[in-house]
Design a protein around this motif. Structure first.
Motif, PDB file in Angstrom:
ATOM      1  N   SER A  88       0.828  -1.135  -0.026  1.00 43.20           N
ATOM      2  CA  SER A  88       0.023  -0.063  -0.045  1.00 43.20           C
ATOM      3  C   SER A  88       0.730   1.302  -0.061  1.00 43.20           C
ATOM      4  O   SER A  88       0.934   2.113  -0.634  1.00 43.20           O
ATOM      5  CB  SER A  88      -1.071  -0.056   1.271  1.00 43.20           C
ATOM      6  N   VAL A  89       1.922   1.202   0.811  1.00 45.82           N
ATOM      7  CA  VAL A  89       3.034   2.549   1.026  1.00 45.82           C
ATOM      8  C   VAL A  89       3.668   2.645  -0.595  1.00 45.82           C
ATOM      9  O   VAL A  89       3.656   3.607  -0.953  1.00 45.82           O
ATOM     10  CB  VAL A  89       3.826   2.153   2.064  1.00 45.82           C
ATOM     11  N   LEU A  94       4.310   5.588  -5.308  1.00 47.19           N
ATOM     12  CA  LEU A  94       4.455   5.685  -6.848  1.00 47.19           C
ATOM     13  C   LEU A  94       3.303   6.496  -7.717  1.00 47.19           C
ATOM     14  O   LEU A  94       3.627   7.343  -8.587  1.00 47.19           O
ATOM     15  CB  LEU A  94       4.175   3.992  -7.356  1.00 47.19           C
ATOM     16  N   TRP A  95       1.998   6.428  -7.312  1.00 46.10           N
ATOM     17  CA  TRP A  95       0.918   7.343  -7.528  1.00 46.10           C
ATOM     18  C   TRP A  95       1.246   8.755  -7.174  1.00 46.10           C
ATOM     19  O   TRP A  95       1.065   9.744  -8.045  1.00 46.10           O
ATOM     20  CB  TRP A  95      -0.369   6.948  -6.926  1.00 46.10           C
ATOM     21  N   SER A  96       1.975   9.278  -5.945  1.00 48.25           N
ATOM     22  CA  SER A  96       2.148  10.490  -5.786  1.00 48.25           C
ATOM     23  C   SER A  96       3.554  11.029  -6.886  1.00 48.25           C
ATOM     24  O   SER A  96       3.180  12.147  -7.245  1.00 48.25           O
ATOM     25  CB  SER A  96       2.756  10.580  -4.258  1.00 48.25           C
ATOM     26  N   VAL A 118     -10.343  10.096 -11.796  1.00 47.91           N
ATOM     27  CA  VAL A 118      -9.261   8.895 -11.680  1.00 47.91           C
ATOM     28  C   VAL A 118      -8.432   9.206 -10.406  1.00 47.91           C
ATOM     29  O   VAL A 118      -7.904   8.405  -9.735  1.00 47.91           O
ATOM     30  CB  VAL A 118      -8.635   8.831 -13.015  1.00 47.91           C
ATOM     31  N   LEU A 119      -7.994  10.803 -10.523  1.00 42.20           N
ATOM     32  CA  LEU A 119      -7.216  11.061  -9.401  1.00 42.20           C
ATOM     33  C   LEU A 119      -7.438  10.606  -8.104  1.00 42.20           C
ATOM     34  O   LEU A 119      -6.672  10.265  -7.294  1.00 42.20           O
ATOM     35  CB  LEU A 119      -6.774  12.492  -9.346  1.00 42.20           C
ATOM     36  N   TRP A 123      -6.723   6.536  -5.157  1.00 41.69           N
ATOM     37  CA  TRP A 123      -6.433   6.405  -3.746  1.00 41.69           C
ATOM     38  C   TRP A 123      -7.704   5.577  -2.924  1.00 41.69           C
ATOM     39  O   TRP A 123      -7.227   4.764  -1.970  1.00 41.69           O
ATOM     40  CB  TRP A 123      -6.688   7.767  -3.042  1.00 41.69           C
ATOM     41  N   GLU A 124      -8.782   5.408  -3.350  1.00 47.07           N
ATOM     42  CA  GLU A 124      -9.962   4.947  -2.858  1.00 47.07           C
ATOM     43  C   GLU A 124      -9.516   3.296  -3.212  1.00 47.07           C
ATOM     44  O   GLU A 124      -9.789   2.360  -2.207  1.00 47.07           O
ATOM     45  CB  GLU A 124     -11.241   5.063  -3.624  1.00 47.07           C
TER      46      GLU A 124
END
Length: 162
Positions: A88-89, A94-96, A118-119, A123-124
């Motif tokens: 998860s981290v 990676l998404w950040s 999508v942004l 996260w959800e």
């Protein structure tokens, strides 16, 4: 927890207000609100990181205790929990990074006007992954009641002294 809930709710309310009230608000007021949203986003992110570090610290202490007591089955469950949280981290990092790189590009990969959902949906999905992983990990099993209160015996020969 209360500070987190308050900051997160305020961030969401200010974001909605800046988007929906754009006819009423002047450009300066809208920029000020978005500056507050940015600050609240950093506060919420800091609290998230603090919670993750706190959880990992507690997990490490529990795993050291279980390892010291030779509780292999319980230790295995906590190792899987740590793996779920680490994935998860990693996903969040990676998404950040993707979001930061995408925001500095001239031509964005994720257009906020068309695909802005999508942004936040990513996260959800990350939270859903953690929820499903924890649900699977701690799903009710037969004999779980006895398992919780029984100490696993150490292997024969390792602790015996004559």
């Amino acid at each position: 927890g209360i500070i987190y809930a308050g900051c997160s709710a305020a961030r969401d309310i200010f974001t909605v207000m800046a988007i929906t009230e754009n006819e009423i608000l002047s450009q300066d007021q809208e920029n000020e609100i978005l500056d507050v949203v940015t600050i609240l986003t950093f506060v919420v992110s800091f609290i998230d990181v603090t919670f993750y570090l706190w959880i990992f610290d507690a997990l490490n202490g529990t795993m050291q205790y279980l390892e010291g007591m030779n509780q292999a089955m319980k230790l295995k469950r906590y190792l899987r929990l740590r793996l779920i949280l680490l994935i998860s981290v990693l996903f969040a990092i990676l998404w950040s990074v993707f979001g930061i790189v995408d925001s500095y590009n001239d031509k964005r990969m994720v257009n906020e006007e068309e695909n802005g959902w999508v942004l936040s949906a990513v996260w959800e999905i990350n939270y859903l992954f953690v929820l499903i992983g924890l649900s699977y990990l701690w799903a009710p099993e037969t004999g779980a009641k006895e398992y919780a209160y029984v100490m696993e015996l150490s292997p024969v020969g390792g602790d015996l002294e004559f």
